[in-house]
Design a protein around this motif. Structure first.
Motif, PDB file in Angstrom:
ATOM      1  N   PRO A 131      92.916 -35.322   6.625  1.00  0.00           N
ATOM      2  CA  PRO A 131      92.207 -34.349   5.772  1.00  0.00           C
ATOM      3  C   PRO A 131      92.504 -34.540   4.282  1.00  0.00           C
ATOM      4  CG  PRO A 131      94.119 -33.322   6.753  1.00  0.00           C
ATOM      5  CD  PRO A 131      94.055 -34.722   7.315  1.00  0.00           C
ATOM      6  N   THR A 132      92.096 -35.670   3.757  1.00  0.00           N
ATOM      7  CA  THR A 132      92.287 -35.961   2.330  1.00  0.00           C
ATOM      8  C   THR A 132      90.949 -36.411   1.746  1.00  0.00           C
ATOM      9  OG1 THR A 132      92.875 -38.257   2.810  1.00  0.00           O
ATOM     10  CG2 THR A 132      94.692 -36.680   2.673  1.00  0.00           C
ATOM     11  N   ALA A 133      90.941 -36.731   0.480  1.00  0.00           N
ATOM     12  CA  ALA A 133      89.702 -37.172  -0.173  1.00  0.00           C
ATOM     13  C   ALA A 133      89.188 -38.482   0.417  1.00  0.00           C
ATOM     14  CB  ALA A 133      89.942 -37.325  -1.671  1.00  0.00           C
ATOM     15  N   TRP A 134      90.099 -39.373   0.782  1.00  0.00           N
ATOM     16  CA  TRP A 134      89.694 -40.674   1.341  1.00  0.00           C
ATOM     17  C   TRP A 134      89.228 -40.541   2.792  1.00  0.00           C
ATOM     18  CZ3 TRP A 134      93.328 -44.798   3.603  1.00  0.00           C
ATOM     19  CH2 TRP A 134      92.620 -45.991   3.831  1.00  0.00           C
ATOM     20  N   ARG A 135      89.836 -39.665   3.559  1.00  0.00           N
ATOM     21  CA  ARG A 135      89.508 -39.362   4.964  1.00  0.00           C
ATOM     22  C   ARG A 135      89.499 -40.588   5.881  1.00  0.00           C
ATOM     23  NH1 ARG A 135      87.817 -35.013   6.941  1.00  0.00           N
ATOM     24  NH2 ARG A 135      86.184 -35.909   8.208  1.00  0.00           N
ATOM     25  N   PRO A 136      90.592 -41.338   5.944  1.00  0.00           N
ATOM     26  CA  PRO A 136      90.621 -42.489   6.854  1.00  0.00           C
ATOM     27  C   PRO A 136      90.742 -42.035   8.307  1.00  0.00           C
ATOM     28  CG  PRO A 136      92.778 -42.160   5.920  1.00  0.00           C
ATOM     29  CD  PRO A 136      91.856 -41.169   5.245  1.00  0.00           C
ATOM     30  N   VAL A 137      90.207 -42.849   9.211  1.00  0.00           N
ATOM     31  CA  VAL A 137      90.379 -42.556  10.628  1.00  0.00           C
ATOM     32  C   VAL A 137      91.841 -42.807  10.990  1.00  0.00           C
ATOM     33  CG1 VAL A 137      88.003 -43.009  11.317  1.00  0.00           C
ATOM     34  CG2 VAL A 137      89.640 -44.876  11.282  1.00  0.00           C
ATOM     35  N   LEU A 138      92.353 -42.061  11.953  1.00  0.00           N
ATOM     36  CA  LEU A 138      93.768 -42.139  12.285  1.00  0.00           C
ATOM     37  C   LEU A 138      94.071 -42.930  13.556  1.00  0.00           C
ATOM     38  CD1 LEU A 138      94.906 -38.522  11.355  1.00  0.00           C
ATOM     39  CD2 LEU A 138      95.236 -40.637  10.085  1.00  0.00           C
ATOM     40  N   TRP A 139      93.045 -43.273  14.329  1.00  0.00           N
ATOM     41  CA  TRP A 139      93.337 -43.947  15.597  1.00  0.00           C
ATOM     42  C   TRP A 139      94.022 -45.307  15.431  1.00  0.00           C
ATOM     43  CZ3 TRP A 139      91.308 -48.641  16.573  1.00  0.00           C
ATOM     44  CH2 TRP A 139      90.119 -48.998  15.949  1.00  0.00           C
ATOM     45  N   PRO A 140      93.753 -46.106  14.380  1.00  0.00           N
ATOM     46  CA  PRO A 140      94.480 -47.380  14.285  1.00  0.00           C
ATOM     47  C   PRO A 140      95.989 -47.185  14.118  1.00  0.00           C
ATOM     48  CG  PRO A 140      92.548 -47.434  12.872  1.00  0.00           C
ATOM     49  CD  PRO A 140      92.713 -46.023  13.342  1.00  0.00           C
ATOM     50  N   LEU A 141      96.370 -46.241  13.278  1.00  0.00           N
ATOM     51  CA  LEU A 141      97.786 -45.980  13.071  1.00  0.00           C
ATOM     52  C   LEU A 141      98.432 -45.398  14.323  1.00  0.00           C
ATOM     53  CD1 LEU A 141     100.066 -46.050  10.987  1.00  0.00           C
ATOM     54  CD2 LEU A 141      99.482 -43.691  10.431  1.00  0.00           C
ATOM     55  N   LYS A 142      97.735 -44.493  14.975  1.00  0.00           N
ATOM     56  CA  LYS A 142      98.290 -43.892  16.192  1.00  0.00           C
ATOM     57  C   LYS A 142      98.393 -44.913  17.319  1.00  0.00           C
ATOM     58  CE  LYS A 142      97.262 -39.128  15.207  1.00  0.00           C
ATOM     59  NZ  LYS A 142      96.824 -37.859  15.773  1.00  0.00           N
ATOM     60  N   THR A 143      97.483 -45.874  17.350  1.00  0.00           N
ATOM     61  CA  THR A 143      97.566 -46.949  18.344  1.00  0.00           C
ATOM     62  C   THR A 143      98.804 -47.812  18.099  1.00  0.00           C
ATOM     63  OG1 THR A 143      95.153 -46.965  18.545  1.00  0.00           O
ATOM     64  CG2 THR A 143      96.330 -48.911  19.343  1.00  0.00           C
ATOM     65  N   ALA A 179     102.705 -39.777  22.023  1.00  0.00           N
ATOM     66  CA  ALA A 179     101.929 -40.693  21.183  1.00  0.00           C
ATOM     67  C   ALA A 179     100.642 -41.110  21.880  1.00  0.00           C
ATOM     68  CB  ALA A 179     102.767 -41.921  20.837  1.00  0.00           C
ATOM     69  N   PHE A 180     100.730 -41.378  23.188  1.00  0.00           N
ATOM     70  CA  PHE A 180      99.537 -41.767  23.938  1.00  0.00           C
ATOM     71  C   PHE A 180      98.521 -40.627  23.946  1.00  0.00           C
ATOM     72  CE2 PHE A 180      97.072 -42.140  27.858  1.00  0.00           C
ATOM     73  CZ  PHE A 180      96.538 -43.403  27.675  1.00  0.00           C
ATOM     74  N   ASP A 181      99.000 -39.408  24.208  1.00  0.00           N
ATOM     75  CA  ASP A 181      98.119 -38.244  24.225  1.00  0.00           C
ATOM     76  C   ASP A 181      97.453 -38.044  22.858  1.00  0.00           C
ATOM     77  OD1 ASP A 181      97.044 -36.006  25.635  1.00  0.00           O
ATOM     78  OD2 ASP A 181      98.421 -34.696  24.525  1.00  0.00           O
ATOM     79  N   SER A 182      98.224 -38.201  21.798  1.00  0.00           N
ATOM     80  CA  SER A 182      97.685 -38.048  20.450  1.00  0.00           C
ATOM     81  C   SER A 182      96.672 -39.143  20.112  1.00  0.00           C
ATOM     82  CB  SER A 182      98.836 -38.064  19.436  1.00  0.00           C
ATOM     83  OG  SER A 182      98.359 -37.891  18.142  1.00  0.00           O
ATOM     84  N   THR A 183      96.941 -40.374  20.580  1.00  0.00           N
ATOM     85  CA  THR A 183      96.023 -41.490  20.332  1.00  0.00           C
ATOM     86  C   THR A 183      94.700 -41.285  21.064  1.00  0.00           C
ATOM     87  OG1 THR A 183      97.894 -42.981  20.036  1.00  0.00           O
ATOM     88  CG2 THR A 183      95.760 -43.997  20.471  1.00  0.00           C
ATOM     89  N   VAL A 184      94.771 -40.845  22.315  1.00  0.00           N
ATOM     90  CA  VAL A 184      93.547 -40.582  23.080  1.00  0.00           C
ATOM     91  C   VAL A 184      92.729 -39.489  22.394  1.00  0.00           C
ATOM     92  CG1 VAL A 184      92.684 -39.643  25.266  1.00  0.00           C
ATOM     93  CG2 VAL A 184      94.462 -41.393  25.278  1.00  0.00           C
ATOM     94  N   TYR A 185      93.395 -38.425  21.966  1.00  0.00           N
ATOM     95  CA  TYR A 185      92.714 -37.350  21.249  1.00  0.00           C
ATOM     96  C   TYR A 185      92.045 -37.883  19.983  1.00  0.00           C
ATOM     97  CZ  TYR A 185      92.042 -33.208  18.369  1.00  0.00           C
ATOM     98  OH  TYR A 185      91.504 -32.248  17.558  1.00  0.00           O
ATOM     99  N   SER A 186      92.756 -38.731  19.259  1.00  0.00           N
ATOM    100  CA  SER A 186      92.229 -39.294  18.023  1.00  0.00           C
ATOM    101  C   SER A 186      90.971 -40.118  18.272  1.00  0.00           C
ATOM    102  CB  SER A 186      93.312 -40.152  17.357  1.00  0.00           C
ATOM    103  OG  SER A 186      92.928 -40.547  16.092  1.00  0.00           O
ATOM    104  N   PHE A 187      90.968 -40.877  19.364  1.00  0.00           N
ATOM    105  CA  PHE A 187      89.777 -41.651  19.733  1.00  0.00           C
ATOM    106  C   PHE A 187      88.631 -40.728  20.116  1.00  0.00           C
ATOM    107  CE2 PHE A 187      92.364 -45.533  20.421  1.00  0.00           C
ATOM    108  CZ  PHE A 187      91.492 -46.469  19.861  1.00  0.00           C
TER     109      PHE A 187
END
Length: 168
Positions: A127-139, A112-120
């Motif tokens: 990859p949807t129409a809305w395209r929200p950033v994912l770092w808040p959820l991954k954090t 999870a930490f590795d994925s969060t760092v990558y997301s930042f």
């Protein structure tokens, strides 16, 4: 038990309890999002963000509530044999099996930490129409795994105290 371990257990359990109580109310947030989704669909102006936001809220609800579930001991357990143990027998079983849990949580925290760092780093978006950033959820997920690991450590300390005939 040494005083600092007792303080650690009380501190972690207080944080876990408060965060779990907060997470309970995220269910109402998710319900409000879904009601808004229904209203906009009836008005023929569907919002693109409602489904994903409800999913993100559900993930936060589940992950932030998990440490409190561990603390409250309301998680699913195979009671076929466990229920027949004495109080100290249960503490011994829990103290031995918590290492498997801690190993699992450590691996999940690492990922999870590795994925969060990558997301930042890359500004990852869904990859949807809305395209929200994912770092808040991954954090939130990373924080939850860390808190679950700390709660598992607190449970281990409680079990050791029980085996020693002490109460925390």
């Amino acid at each position: 038990m040494p005083r600092f371990l007792v303080t650690y257990v009380h501190f972690i359990e207080a944080v876990t309890r408060r965060l779990g109580r907060f997470a309970m109310y995220l269910l109402y947030v998710m319900m409000a999002i879904m009601v808004w989704s229904m209203i906009t669909k009836f008005a023929h102006i569907p919002a693109l963000w409602t489904l994903e936001m409800a999913q993100f809220t559900l993930v936060a609800y589940y992950m932030l509530g998990a440490p409190w579930t561990m603390q409250s001991e309301v998680n699913v357990r195979m009671d076929l044999v466990y229920a027949r143990f004495t109080h100290k027998g249960r503490a011994l079983t829990d103290a031995l099996t918590v290492f498997f849990l801690m190993t699992y949580l450590g691996i999940m925290l690492y990922g999870a930490f590795d994925s969060t760092v990558y997301s930042f780093e890359v500004g990852e978006r869904n990859p949807t129409a809305w395209r929200p950033v994912l770092w808040p959820l991954k954090t939130i997920i990373t924080f939850s795994f860390a808190l679950m690991l700390l709660q598992a450590t607190a449970l281990l300390i409680r079990d050791i105290a029980t085996l020693r005939g002490e109460k925390i």
